[in-house]
Design a protein around this motif. Structure first.
Motif, PDB file in Angstrom:
ATOM      1  N   ARG A 274       0.813  -1.215   0.000  1.00 14.62           N
ATOM      2  CA  ARG A 274       0.000   0.000   0.000  1.00 14.62           C
ATOM      3  C   ARG A 274       0.845   1.264   0.000  1.00 14.62           C
ATOM      4  O   ARG A 274       0.312   2.374  -0.003  1.00 14.62           O
ATOM      5  N   GLY A 275       2.154   1.116  -0.013  1.00 16.20           N
ATOM      6  CA  GLY A 275       3.037   2.271  -0.001  1.00 16.20           C
ATOM      7  C   GLY A 275       3.202   2.893  -1.375  1.00 16.20           C
ATOM      8  O   GLY A 275       3.032   2.236  -2.399  1.00 16.20           O
ATOM      9  N   ILE A 276       3.573   4.156  -1.385  1.00 12.32           N
ATOM     10  CA  ILE A 276       3.839   4.852  -2.643  1.00 12.32           C
ATOM     11  C   ILE A 276       5.074   4.260  -3.318  1.00 12.32           C
ATOM     12  O   ILE A 276       5.115   4.090  -4.527  1.00 12.32           O
ATOM     13  N   SER A 277       6.083   3.956  -2.520  1.00  9.30           N
ATOM     14  CA  SER A 277       7.300   3.323  -3.041  1.00  9.30           C
ATOM     15  C   SER A 277       7.581   2.063  -2.225  1.00  9.30           C
ATOM     16  O   SER A 277       8.463   2.037  -1.366  1.00  9.30           O
ATOM     17  N   PRO A 278       6.804   0.996  -2.467  1.00  6.17           N
ATOM     18  CA  PRO A 278       6.968  -0.210  -1.650  1.00  6.17           C
ATOM     19  C   PRO A 278       8.325  -0.856  -1.845  1.00  6.17           C
ATOM     20  O   PRO A 278       8.970  -0.713  -2.901  1.00  6.17           O
ATOM     21  N   ILE A 279       8.782  -1.571  -0.824  1.00  5.50           N
ATOM     22  CA  ILE A 279      10.024  -2.330  -0.926  1.00  5.50           C
ATOM     23  C   ILE A 279       9.813  -3.462  -1.933  1.00  5.50           C
ATOM     24  O   ILE A 279       8.818  -4.182  -1.850  1.00  5.50           O
ATOM     25  N   PRO A 280      10.702  -3.639  -2.915  1.00  8.38           N
ATOM     26  CA  PRO A 280      10.549  -4.738  -3.877  1.00  8.38           C
ATOM     27  C   PRO A 280      10.425  -6.081  -3.163  1.00  8.38           C
ATOM     28  O   PRO A 280      11.011  -6.284  -2.092  1.00  8.38           O
ATOM     29  N   PHE A 281       9.686  -6.992  -3.775  1.00 11.45           N
ATOM     30  CA  PHE A 281       9.338  -8.246  -3.106  1.00 11.45           C
ATOM     31  C   PHE A 281      10.567  -9.011  -2.621  1.00 11.45           C
ATOM     32  O   PHE A 281      10.608  -9.482  -1.482  1.00 11.45           O
ATOM     33  N   ASP A 282      11.585  -9.162  -3.480  1.00 13.93           N
ATOM     34  CA  ASP A 282      12.769  -9.941  -3.084  1.00 13.93           C
ATOM     35  C   ASP A 282      13.492  -9.286  -1.909  1.00 13.93           C
ATOM     36  O   ASP A 282      13.963  -9.970  -0.994  1.00 13.93           O
ATOM     37  N   ASP A 283      13.589  -7.960  -1.935  1.00 19.58           N
ATOM     38  CA  ASP A 283      14.226  -7.250  -0.818  1.00 19.58           C
ATOM     39  C   ASP A 283      13.416  -7.415   0.457  1.00 19.58           C
ATOM     40  O   ASP A 283      13.980  -7.618   1.545  1.00 19.58           O
ATOM     41  N   LEU A 284      12.098  -7.319   0.326  1.00 18.16           N
ATOM     42  CA  LEU A 284      11.236  -7.469   1.501  1.00 18.16           C
ATOM     43  C   LEU A 284      11.364  -8.870   2.092  1.00 18.16           C
ATOM     44  O   LEU A 284      11.370  -9.041   3.315  1.00 18.16           O
ATOM     45  N   LYS A 285      11.491  -9.874   1.228  1.00 10.13           N
ATOM     46  CA  LYS A 285      11.621 -11.245   1.701  1.00 10.13           C
ATOM     47  C   LYS A 285      12.882 -11.405   2.553  1.00 10.13           C
ATOM     48  O   LYS A 285      12.850 -12.030   3.622  1.00 10.13           O
ATOM     49  N   HIS A 286      13.973 -10.803   2.104  1.00  5.27           N
ATOM     50  CA  HIS A 286      15.230 -10.888   2.887  1.00  5.27           C
ATOM     51  C   HIS A 286      15.119 -10.111   4.196  1.00  5.27           C
ATOM     52  O   HIS A 286      15.586 -10.572   5.251  1.00  5.27           O
ATOM     53  N   LYS A 287      14.503  -8.950   4.133  1.00  5.57           N
ATOM     54  CA  LYS A 287      14.332  -8.150   5.343  1.00  5.57           C
ATOM     55  C   LYS A 287      13.446  -8.878   6.354  1.00  5.57           C
ATOM     56  O   LYS A 287      13.736  -8.897   7.554  1.00  5.57           O
ATOM     57  N   PHE A 288      12.366  -9.486   5.849  1.00  4.95           N
ATOM     58  CA  PHE A 288      11.445 -10.197   6.731  1.00  4.95           C
ATOM     59  C   PHE A 288      12.159 -11.326   7.465  1.00  4.95           C
ATOM     60  O   PHE A 288      11.953 -11.540   8.671  1.00  4.95           O
ATOM     61  N   ALA A 289      13.010 -12.066   6.756  1.00  4.08           N
ATOM     62  CA  ALA A 289      13.756 -13.162   7.382  1.00  4.08           C
ATOM     63  C   ALA A 289      14.630 -12.646   8.522  1.00  4.08           C
ATOM     64  O   ALA A 289      14.757 -13.289   9.573  1.00  4.08           O
ATOM     65  N   SER A 290      15.218 -11.464   8.318  1.00  5.39           N
ATOM     66  CA  SER A 290      16.069 -10.877   9.357  1.00  5.39           C
ATOM     67  C   SER A 290      15.238 -10.355  10.521  1.00  5.39           C
ATOM     68  O   SER A 290      15.552 -10.596  11.690  1.00  5.39           O
ATOM     69  N   TRP A 291      14.150  -9.664  10.213  1.00  8.96           N
ATOM     70  CA  TRP A 291      13.298  -9.092  11.266  1.00  8.96           C
ATOM     71  C   TRP A 291      12.718 -10.181  12.167  1.00  8.96           C
ATOM     72  O   TRP A 291      12.681 -10.056  13.388  1.00  8.96           O
ATOM     73  N   SER A 292      12.229 -11.244  11.546  1.00 10.87           N
ATOM     74  CA  SER A 292      11.486 -12.269  12.293  1.00 10.87           C
ATOM     75  C   SER A 292      12.356 -13.005  13.306  1.00 10.87           C
ATOM     76  O   SER A 292      11.829 -13.608  14.242  1.00 10.87           O
ATOM     77  N   LYS A 293      13.669 -12.956  13.145  1.00 10.41           N
ATOM     78  CA  LYS A 293      14.565 -13.608  14.092  1.00 10.41           C
ATOM     79  C   LYS A 293      14.465 -12.965  15.478  1.00 10.41           C
ATOM     80  O   LYS A 293      14.833 -13.595  16.487  1.00 10.41           O
ATOM     81  N   HIS A 294      14.003 -11.738  15.534  1.00  5.41           N
ATOM     82  CA  HIS A 294      13.977 -10.994  16.800  1.00  5.41           C
ATOM     83  C   HIS A 294      12.587 -10.943  17.427  1.00  5.41           C
ATOM     84  O   HIS A 294      12.409 -10.346  18.485  1.00  5.41           O
ATOM     85  N   TRP A 295      11.600 -11.572  16.784  1.00  2.07           N
ATOM     86  CA  TRP A 295      10.233 -11.541  17.312  1.00  2.07           C
ATOM     87  C   TRP A 295      10.021 -12.640  18.345  1.00  2.07           C
ATOM     88  O   TRP A 295      10.537 -13.757  18.202  1.00  2.07           O
ATOM     89  N   ARG A 296       9.258 -12.338  19.382  1.00  3.75           N
ATOM     90  CA  ARG A 296       8.967 -13.304  20.432  1.00  3.75           C
ATOM     91  C   ARG A 296       7.479 -13.235  20.775  1.00  3.75           C
ATOM     92  O   ARG A 296       6.810 -12.233  20.539  1.00  3.75           O
ATOM     93  N   TYR A 297       6.955 -14.298  21.372  1.00  8.02           N
ATOM     94  CA  TYR A 297       5.571 -14.277  21.854  1.00  8.02           C
ATOM     95  C   TYR A 297       5.491 -14.991  23.192  1.00  8.02           C
ATOM     96  O   TYR A 297       6.440 -15.622  23.613  1.00  8.02           O
TER      97      TYR A 297
END
Length: 297
Positions: A274-297
């Motif tokens: 929904r962003g005006i300049s969204p992160i390209p899919f492949d870049d977002l996939k790599h970022k998501f993998a890095s971000w999710s390592k720090h998530w806890r529940y």
């Protein structure tokens, strides 16, 4: 002045003589044709697609030069939740009411990514610097009810603009060309900015997240996240940036769903799209993998 490149990764401009508006008209009336798969089109964007800047630059090296003025204003409409024809004709009707010249054409992502994916280009009666360009951009997007925020104007001022490329994917959506009017009256739209700025500031004061009282910290955070989910372009600065907002949303969904990583990924991608300049899919996939390592529940 006309500055062109072939592919968004190109670091040098080619400078062309001629009238900016006539060059743009010709590019829309006689576009490049491309028959390729979705994956090939993504590669083509980086290496061969035609991009342009209309205005004034301090040089031809993109890395070293600065764009100091723009002669044609562009608005990218990527995801207002409408189809191309509906949105294009809505914008066309608004601009025609001011007898303003303009072109509207499907972007190279139209037919590949969801929703409208269109670009509006409007010739200006005088070249505008970054501040004035941003103000006119904000007034236009506000009164046309387009889902956009001021950050888009600031980024768009220096941003390369993709010219119309006719593809198999976007062939069902035709451009709209209005060349019998006049350039945009920039003084008139600049005069509307002060009122818009006051209205926007008042709205933010009355609808923003409360910062005082006895509201628990977790509730304040939830409000912040939900505001971003409803309107990410307006609220991403509350997180200090687009990436920070996406990882905060992903972590919040992950925690709230007891570790549902697939749902977290879906929400992050939907918000990014929904962003005006969204992160390209492949870049977002790599970022998501890095971000999710720090998530806890």
């Amino acid at each position: 002045m006309i500055y062109t490149t072939q592919g968004v990764m190109q670091r040098q401009y080619s400078q062309l003589d001629g009238d900016d508006w006539q060059h743009l008209l010709k590019s829309v009336q006689h576009p490049q044709w491309l028959q390729a798969s979705n994956e090939q089109i993504e590669s083509y964007k980086h290496t061969n697609a035609p991009y342009v800047v209309y205005g004034t630059s301090t040089g031809l090296d993109r890395g070293q030069s600065e764009i100091t003025a723009r002669s044609i204003l562009f608005i990218d409409v990527d995801d207002n939740g409408k189809d191309y024809q509906t949105e294009a004709h809505h914008i066309d009707a608004f601009l025609n009411s001011f007898t303003v010249n303009h072109v509207i054409y499907p972007t190279i992502s139209n037919g590949i990514k969801p929703s409208e994916r269109l670009r509006v280009a409007i010739p200006l009666d005088v070249e505008l610097d970054a501040e004035a360009y941003s103000q006119v951009w904000q007034v236009l997007t506000h009164y046309m009810h387009l889902n956009a925020d001021p950050a888009g104007a600031q980024k768009a001022f220096k941003q390369l603009q993709g010219l119309y490329v006719y593809t198999t994917q976007n062939a069902h959506n035709e451009p709209i060309i209005e060349a019998d009017g006049k350039p945009l009256d920039t003084a008139f739209f600049l005069s509307k900015y002060e009122n818009l700025s006051r209205t926007t500031s008042a709205s933010r004061r009355t609808t923003g997240v409360p910062t005082t009282g006895n509201i628990p910290k977790w509730a304040m955070n939830n409000r912040k996240i939900i505001n971003a989910l409803l309107d990410p372009e307006t609220h991403y600065s509350d997180f200090g940036g687009w990436d920070n907002m996406l990882t905060s949303i992903g972590g919040w969904v992950f925690k709230s769903t007891q570790g549902d990583i697939e749902l977290s990924a879906d929400v992050v991608q939907a918000t990014n799209d929904r962003g005006i300049s969204p992160i390209p899919f492949d870049d977002l996939k790599h970022k998501f993998a890095s971000w999710s390592k720090h998530w806890r529940y």
